[in-house]
Design a protein around this motif. Structure first.
Motif, PDB file in Angstrom:
ATOM      1  N   GLY A 195       0.834  -1.194   0.000  1.00  0.00           N
ATOM      2  CA  GLY A 195       0.000   0.000   0.000  1.00  0.00           C
ATOM      3  C   GLY A 195       0.861   1.233   0.000  1.00  0.00           C
ATOM      4  O   GLY A 195       2.081   1.161   0.137  1.00  0.00           O
ATOM      5  N   THR A 196       0.216   2.358  -0.143  1.00  0.00           N
ATOM      6  CA  THR A 196       0.939   3.623  -0.091  1.00  0.00           C
ATOM      7  C   THR A 196       1.343   3.928   1.348  1.00  0.00           C
ATOM      8  O   THR A 196       2.429   4.443   1.591  1.00  0.00           O
ATOM      9  N   PHE A 197       0.469   3.634   2.287  1.00  0.00           N
ATOM     10  CA  PHE A 197       0.745   3.815   3.722  1.00  0.00           C
ATOM     11  C   PHE A 197       1.255   5.228   4.015  1.00  0.00           C
ATOM     12  O   PHE A 197       2.301   5.412   4.635  1.00  0.00           O
ATOM     13  N   ASP A 198       0.478   6.223   3.592  1.00  0.00           N
ATOM     14  CA  ASP A 198       0.906   7.622   3.702  1.00  0.00           C
ATOM     15  C   ASP A 198      -0.004   8.401   4.646  1.00  0.00           C
ATOM     16  O   ASP A 198      -0.794   9.235   4.200  1.00  0.00           O
ATOM     17  N   PRO A 199       0.107   8.179   5.969  1.00  0.00           N
ATOM     18  CA  PRO A 199       0.983   7.269   6.704  1.00  0.00           C
ATOM     19  C   PRO A 199       0.277   5.948   7.055  1.00  0.00           C
ATOM     20  O   PRO A 199      -0.903   5.753   6.788  1.00  0.00           O
ATOM     21  N   PHE A 200       1.018   5.076   7.695  1.00  0.00           N
ATOM     22  CA  PHE A 200       0.583   3.769   8.178  1.00  0.00           C
ATOM     23  C   PHE A 200      -0.308   3.980   9.401  1.00  0.00           C
ATOM     24  O   PHE A 200       0.108   4.590  10.379  1.00  0.00           O
ATOM     25  N   THR A 201      -1.545   3.482   9.345  1.00  0.00           N
ATOM     26  CA  THR A 201      -2.525   3.715  10.412  1.00  0.00           C
ATOM     27  C   THR A 201      -2.710   2.472  11.289  1.00  0.00           C
ATOM     28  O   THR A 201      -2.180   1.404  10.981  1.00  0.00           O
ATOM     29  N   ILE A 202      -3.543   2.612  12.322  1.00  0.00           N
ATOM     30  CA  ILE A 202      -3.847   1.449  13.157  1.00  0.00           C
ATOM     31  C   ILE A 202      -4.691   0.430  12.389  1.00  0.00           C
ATOM     32  O   ILE A 202      -4.688  -0.752  12.725  1.00  0.00           O
ATOM     33  N   GLY A 203      -5.382   0.869  11.359  1.00  0.00           N
ATOM     34  CA  GLY A 203      -6.089  -0.069  10.494  1.00  0.00           C
ATOM     35  C   GLY A 203      -5.110  -0.943   9.725  1.00  0.00           C
ATOM     36  O   GLY A 203      -5.294  -2.163   9.613  1.00  0.00           O
ATOM     37  N   HIS A 204      -4.055  -0.330   9.195  1.00  0.00           N
ATOM     38  CA  HIS A 204      -2.990  -1.094   8.530  1.00  0.00           C
ATOM     39  C   HIS A 204      -2.318  -2.045   9.517  1.00  0.00           C
ATOM     40  O   HIS A 204      -2.055  -3.208   9.194  1.00  0.00           O
ATOM     41  N   GLU A 205      -2.060  -1.537  10.705  1.00  0.00           N
ATOM     42  CA  GLU A 205      -1.423  -2.356  11.737  1.00  0.00           C
ATOM     43  C   GLU A 205      -2.286  -3.579  12.056  1.00  0.00           C
ATOM     44  O   GLU A 205      -1.773  -4.692  12.200  1.00  0.00           O
ATOM     45  N   ASP A 206      -3.586  -3.388  12.120  1.00  0.00           N
ATOM     46  CA  ASP A 206      -4.498  -4.499  12.395  1.00  0.00           C
ATOM     47  C   ASP A 206      -4.437  -5.549  11.279  1.00  0.00           C
ATOM     48  O   ASP A 206      -4.458  -6.750  11.555  1.00  0.00           O
ATOM     49  N   THR A 207      -4.331  -5.103  10.047  1.00  0.00           N
ATOM     50  CA  THR A 207      -4.217  -6.041   8.922  1.00  0.00           C
ATOM     51  C   THR A 207      -2.922  -6.840   9.021  1.00  0.00           C
ATOM     52  O   THR A 207      -2.915  -8.052   8.778  1.00  0.00           O
ATOM     53  N   VAL A 208      -1.832  -6.199   9.404  1.00  0.00           N
ATOM     54  CA  VAL A 208      -0.567  -6.917   9.580  1.00  0.00           C
ATOM     55  C   VAL A 208      -0.692  -7.934  10.712  1.00  0.00           C
ATOM     56  O   VAL A 208      -0.249  -9.077  10.581  1.00  0.00           O
ATOM     57  N   GLU A 209      -1.315  -7.539  11.823  1.00  0.00           N
ATOM     58  CA  GLU A 209      -1.477  -8.462  12.952  1.00  0.00           C
ATOM     59  C   GLU A 209      -2.304  -9.682  12.561  1.00  0.00           C
ATOM     60  O   GLU A 209      -1.971 -10.814  12.924  1.00  0.00           O
ATOM     61  N   LYS A 210      -3.377  -9.469  11.822  1.00  0.00           N
ATOM     62  CA  LYS A 210      -4.188 -10.590  11.350  1.00  0.00           C
ATOM     63  C   LYS A 210      -3.379 -11.478  10.399  1.00  0.00           C
ATOM     64  O   LYS A 210      -3.496 -12.708  10.423  1.00  0.00           O
ATOM     65  N   SER A 211      -2.565 -10.855   9.569  1.00  0.00           N
ATOM     66  CA  SER A 211      -1.717 -11.613   8.635  1.00  0.00           C
ATOM     67  C   SER A 211      -0.701 -12.461   9.390  1.00  0.00           C
ATOM     68  O   SER A 211      -0.411 -13.598   8.982  1.00  0.00           O
ATOM     69  N   LEU A 212      -0.163 -11.934  10.487  1.00  0.00           N
ATOM     70  CA  LEU A 212       0.795 -12.698  11.294  1.00  0.00           C
ATOM     71  C   LEU A 212       0.154 -13.925  11.925  1.00  0.00           C
ATOM     72  O   LEU A 212       0.843 -14.911  12.210  1.00  0.00           O
TER      73      LEU A 212
END
Length: 159
Positions: free
Chosen positions: A8-25
């Motif tokens: 993603g662009t992640f401009d900036p990286f939000t807690i929503g993005h962080e949640d997606t990474v956590e679910k992916s882990l």
């Protein structure tokens, strides 16, 4: 070892993005977070800054790797030797966009497997645009970002 790419662009990286990474882990052994260099978007933060911010969030998590990518996602998936592409979905607009992108990408790589991870209800309104607008209008934005990203922005941008 199962690996996925979350780009993603992640401009900036939000807690929503962080949640997606956590679910992916929870699903994968390794998550590659690819900061897209989209030439059609004008970003508030440079690609290097975005990589640095995200890497600071995961400095203690060896299963997350952050990189910058300027090419097609199908090429990154091949380079990373994984068919798994994770997308976070907040609403029907995200779903429509991601589905159109999926079919276009699928023609380029029929082995690609896209996983849609829905946002948590409390994150549905959070977007990078919301954060940038909050910064521009000098409104609070701390609750929308991981602590490391908020700290980086407030220290580096004199917000």
């Amino acid at each position: 070892m199962k690996k996925c790419v979350f780009a993603g662009t992640f401009d900036p990286f939000t807690i929503g993005h962080e949640d997606t990474v956590e679910k992916s882990l929870a699903l994968f052994d390794e998550v590659v977070v690819a900061v897209a260099e989209n030439k059609n978007k004008r970003c508030y933060f440079s690609a290097e800054e975005r990589v640095k911010m995200i890497a600071s969030v995961y400095q203690s998590e060896p299963r997350v790797r952050v990189l910058c990518w300027g090419g097609a996602i199908v090429d990154l998936l091949r380079k990373e030797n994984t068919p798994f592409y994770v997308r976070g979905i907040r609403n029907f607009r995200d779903f429509d966009y991601e589905t159109a992108d999926f079919y276009a990408s699928r023609k380029l790589d029929p082995e690609m497997i896209t996983l849609y991870l829905p946002a948590e209800q409390e994150h549905l309104h959070i977007s990078s645009t919301l954060v940038k607008n909050s910064i521009a209008f000098e409104k609070p934005f701390k609750d929308y970002l991981p602590k490391a990203v908020y700290d980086y922005i407030t220290e580096k941008k004199d917000v």
